[in-house]
Design an enzyme around this catalytic site. Structure first.
Site, PDB file in Angstrom:
ATOM      1  N   LYS A  13     -25.852  -3.960 -14.631  1.00  0.00           N
ATOM      2  CA  LYS A  13     -27.031  -4.054 -13.749  1.00  0.00           C
ATOM      3  C   LYS A  13     -28.019  -5.113 -14.233  1.00  0.00           C
ATOM      4  O   LYS A  13     -28.488  -5.930 -13.455  1.00  0.00           O
ATOM      5  CB  LYS A  13     -27.774  -2.711 -13.677  1.00  0.00           C
ATOM      6  CG  LYS A  13     -27.071  -1.640 -12.902  1.00  0.00           C
ATOM      7  CD  LYS A  13     -28.014  -0.482 -12.559  1.00  0.00           C
ATOM      8  CE  LYS A  13     -28.572   0.203 -13.792  1.00  0.00           C
ATOM      9  NZ  LYS A  13     -27.563   0.872 -14.638  1.00  0.00           N
ATOM     10  N   ARG A  88     -34.152   6.562 -10.045  1.00  0.00           N
ATOM     11  CA  ARG A  88     -33.017   7.102 -10.782  1.00  0.00           C
ATOM     12  C   ARG A  88     -32.783   8.571 -10.453  1.00  0.00           C
ATOM     13  O   ARG A  88     -31.912   9.200 -11.043  1.00  0.00           O
ATOM     14  CB  ARG A  88     -33.282   6.954 -12.272  1.00  0.00           C
ATOM     15  CG  ARG A  88     -32.212   6.138 -12.997  1.00  0.00           C
ATOM     16  CD  ARG A  88     -32.650   6.005 -14.429  1.00  0.00           C
ATOM     17  NE  ARG A  88     -31.692   5.465 -15.329  1.00  0.00           N
ATOM     18  CZ  ARG A  88     -31.719   4.213 -15.785  1.00  0.00           C
ATOM     19  NH1 ARG A  88     -32.588   3.351 -15.323  1.00  0.00           N
ATOM     20  NH2 ARG A  88     -30.850   3.837 -16.695  1.00  0.00           N
ATOM     21  N   ARG A 127     -21.666  -3.274 -26.902  1.00  0.00           N
ATOM     22  CA  ARG A 127     -22.684  -4.193 -26.382  1.00  0.00           C
ATOM     23  C   ARG A 127     -23.726  -4.535 -27.449  1.00  0.00           C
ATOM     24  O   ARG A 127     -24.150  -3.683 -28.207  1.00  0.00           O
ATOM     25  CB  ARG A 127     -23.375  -3.511 -25.187  1.00  0.00           C
ATOM     26  CG  ARG A 127     -24.551  -4.298 -24.626  1.00  0.00           C
ATOM     27  CD  ARG A 127     -24.876  -3.871 -23.232  1.00  0.00           C
ATOM     28  NE  ARG A 127     -25.582  -2.600 -23.162  1.00  0.00           N
ATOM     29  CZ  ARG A 127     -26.003  -2.075 -22.012  1.00  0.00           C
ATOM     30  NH1 ARG A 127     -25.758  -2.678 -20.860  1.00  0.00           N
ATOM     31  NH2 ARG A 127     -26.635  -0.918 -22.009  1.00  0.00           N
ATOM     32  N   ARG A 161     -28.729  -1.456 -28.933  1.00  0.00           N
ATOM     33  CA  ARG A 161     -29.760  -0.545 -28.435  1.00  0.00           C
ATOM     34  C   ARG A 161     -29.491   0.854 -28.974  1.00  0.00           C
ATOM     35  O   ARG A 161     -28.351   1.296 -29.008  1.00  0.00           O
ATOM     36  CB  ARG A 161     -29.705  -0.510 -26.897  1.00  0.00           C
ATOM     37  CG  ARG A 161     -30.510  -1.621 -26.245  1.00  0.00           C
ATOM     38  CD  ARG A 161     -30.298  -1.681 -24.758  1.00  0.00           C
ATOM     39  NE  ARG A 161     -30.369  -0.394 -24.084  1.00  0.00           N
ATOM     40  CZ  ARG A 161     -30.303  -0.250 -22.748  1.00  0.00           C
ATOM     41  NH1 ARG A 161     -30.170  -1.325 -21.979  1.00  0.00           N
ATOM     42  NH2 ARG A 161     -30.374   0.933 -22.203  1.00  0.00           N
ATOM     43  N   ARG A 172     -25.761   9.671 -21.107  1.00  0.00           N
ATOM     44  CA  ARG A 172     -26.335   8.845 -20.030  1.00  0.00           C
ATOM     45  C   ARG A 172     -25.442   8.886 -18.793  1.00  0.00           C
ATOM     46  O   ARG A 172     -25.930   8.880 -17.665  1.00  0.00           O
ATOM     47  CB  ARG A 172     -26.531   7.402 -20.510  1.00  0.00           C
ATOM     48  CG  ARG A 172     -27.724   7.255 -21.440  1.00  0.00           C
ATOM     49  CD  ARG A 172     -27.705   5.960 -22.220  1.00  0.00           C
ATOM     50  NE  ARG A 172     -27.920   4.798 -21.397  1.00  0.00           N
ATOM     51  CZ  ARG A 172     -27.623   3.552 -21.785  1.00  0.00           C
ATOM     52  NH1 ARG A 172     -27.088   3.322 -22.958  1.00  0.00           N
ATOM     53  NH2 ARG A 172     -27.865   2.547 -20.978  1.00  0.00           N
TER      54      ARG A 172
HETATM   55  P1  AMP Z   1     -31.898   1.095 -18.664  1.00  0.00           P
HETATM   56  O1  AMP Z   1     -32.397  -0.078 -19.450  1.00  0.00           O
HETATM   57  O2  AMP Z   1     -32.091   0.931 -17.190  1.00  0.00           O
HETATM   58  O3  AMP Z   1     -30.494   1.484 -19.028  1.00  0.00           O
HETATM   59  O4  AMP Z   1     -32.837   2.340 -19.079  1.00  0.00           O
HETATM   60  C1  AMP Z   1     -32.871   2.815 -20.415  1.00  0.00           C
HETATM   61  C2  AMP Z   1     -33.501   4.195 -20.463  1.00  0.00           C
HETATM   62  O5  AMP Z   1     -34.849   4.132 -19.979  1.00  0.00           O
HETATM   63  C3  AMP Z   1     -32.838   5.261 -19.603  1.00  0.00           C
HETATM   64  O6  AMP Z   1     -31.701   5.842 -20.233  1.00  0.00           O
HETATM   65  C4  AMP Z   1     -33.997   6.257 -19.442  1.00  0.00           C
HETATM   66  O7  AMP Z   1     -34.190   7.003 -20.629  1.00  0.00           O
HETATM   67  C5  AMP Z   1     -35.187   5.328 -19.288  1.00  0.00           C
HETATM   68  N1  AMP Z   1     -35.405   4.981 -17.857  1.00  0.00           N
HETATM   69  C6  AMP Z   1     -35.282   3.759 -17.272  1.00  0.00           C
HETATM   70  N2  AMP Z   1     -35.563   3.816 -15.960  1.00  0.00           N
HETATM   71  C7  AMP Z   1     -35.874   5.119 -15.700  1.00  0.00           C
HETATM   72  C8  AMP Z   1     -36.234   5.831 -14.520  1.00  0.00           C
HETATM   73  N3  AMP Z   1     -36.315   5.226 -13.315  1.00  0.00           N
HETATM   74  N4  AMP Z   1     -36.482   7.160 -14.643  1.00  0.00           N
HETATM   75  C9  AMP Z   1     -36.424   7.787 -15.828  1.00  0.00           C
HETATM   76  N5  AMP Z   1     -36.055   7.182 -16.974  1.00  0.00           N
HETATM   77  C10 AMP Z   1     -35.784   5.856 -16.918  1.00  0.00           C
END
Ligand code: AMP
Length: 219
Positions: A13, A88, A127, A161, A172
């Protein structure tokens, strides 16, 4: 254009969002990046979010929805945006819809990136992400940087990360199936969803995405 990008962790993404946002001249808004920026700046919001993120759980809606709306209020998002990682869950999708209705605007499409589950775990566990720009990602087997630990694009430090470890990735994925997948059906009811496969070279996926977005799901 106003677009939402959906897909499991590891679907690419962030990478696709960066290319698509550039091609479409709209800002790439990633709630994950906003949280990570808050964490590295040591803000109260970052402190609230960190434990949830480290465990691979969703940050509570009370925190997330306000943060996303504040970002959408910025002038650069007035003409369009690409949302990556928000909404989400269905509650966030409803909040986004209410916000858009209030502003008298609407989404143009929801791009759903599909990738098989075994591939996701392989992709994420290897990654490595650039500290300077999280769209610059590498892989210890499939996309090695020229110099180990250094981003080819900008020279930033590469790191794993905290939420990319195998256990956290599995959580996740569970969270994705339970909380996030239902938003695909939610947006299907509005005839907004276009689904593409996220397998294959990055440039091919971007092209597929651009083609899919040109053909609106509606009508
Ligand atoms: P990402 O970088 O999009 O994979 O997001 C990393 C982490 O940030 C996720 O696993 C959640 O813990 C948190 N996160 C990101 N976007 C959201 C969202 N819209 N709602 C809740 N938690 C989020």
């Amino acid at each position: 254009m106003r677009i939402v990008l959906v897909g499991p962790p590891g679907a690419g993404k962030g990478t696709q969002a960066a290319f698509l946002a550039k091609n479409l001249s709209i800002p790439h808004i990633s709630t994950g990046d906003l949280f990570r920026a808050n964490i590295s700046q040591g803000t109260a919001l970052g402190k609230q979010a960190k434990a949830y993120m480290d465990a691979g759980n969703l940050v509570p809606d009370e925190v997330t929805i306000g943060m996303a709306q504040d970002r959408l209020e910025q002038p650069d998002a007035a003409g369009g945006f690409l949302l990556d990682g928000f909404p989400r869950n269905v509650n966030q999708a409803e909040a986004l819809d209410a916000y858009l209705v209030e502003k008298g605007i609407a989404l143009d499409g929801v791009l759903d990136l599909e990738v098989p589950e075994e591939e996701v775990v392989k992709r994420i566990a290897g990654r490595r992400t650039c500290r300077k720009d999280s769209a610059h990602t590498f892989h210890i087997e499939y996309k090695k940087p020229e110099v180990e630990g250094v981003c080819d694009v900008c020279g930033g430090e590469l790191y794993q990360r905290g939420d990319d470890s195998e256990d956290t990735v599995r959580n996740r994925l569970d969270v994705y199936h339970r909380e996030t997948e239902p938003i695909i059906d939610y947006f299907k009811q509005q005839e907004l969803v276009v689904t593409i496969t996220a397998l294959g070279p990055v440039a091919d996926v971007t092209q597929r995405a651009m083609d899919a977005l040109k053909k609106p799901a509606k009508g």
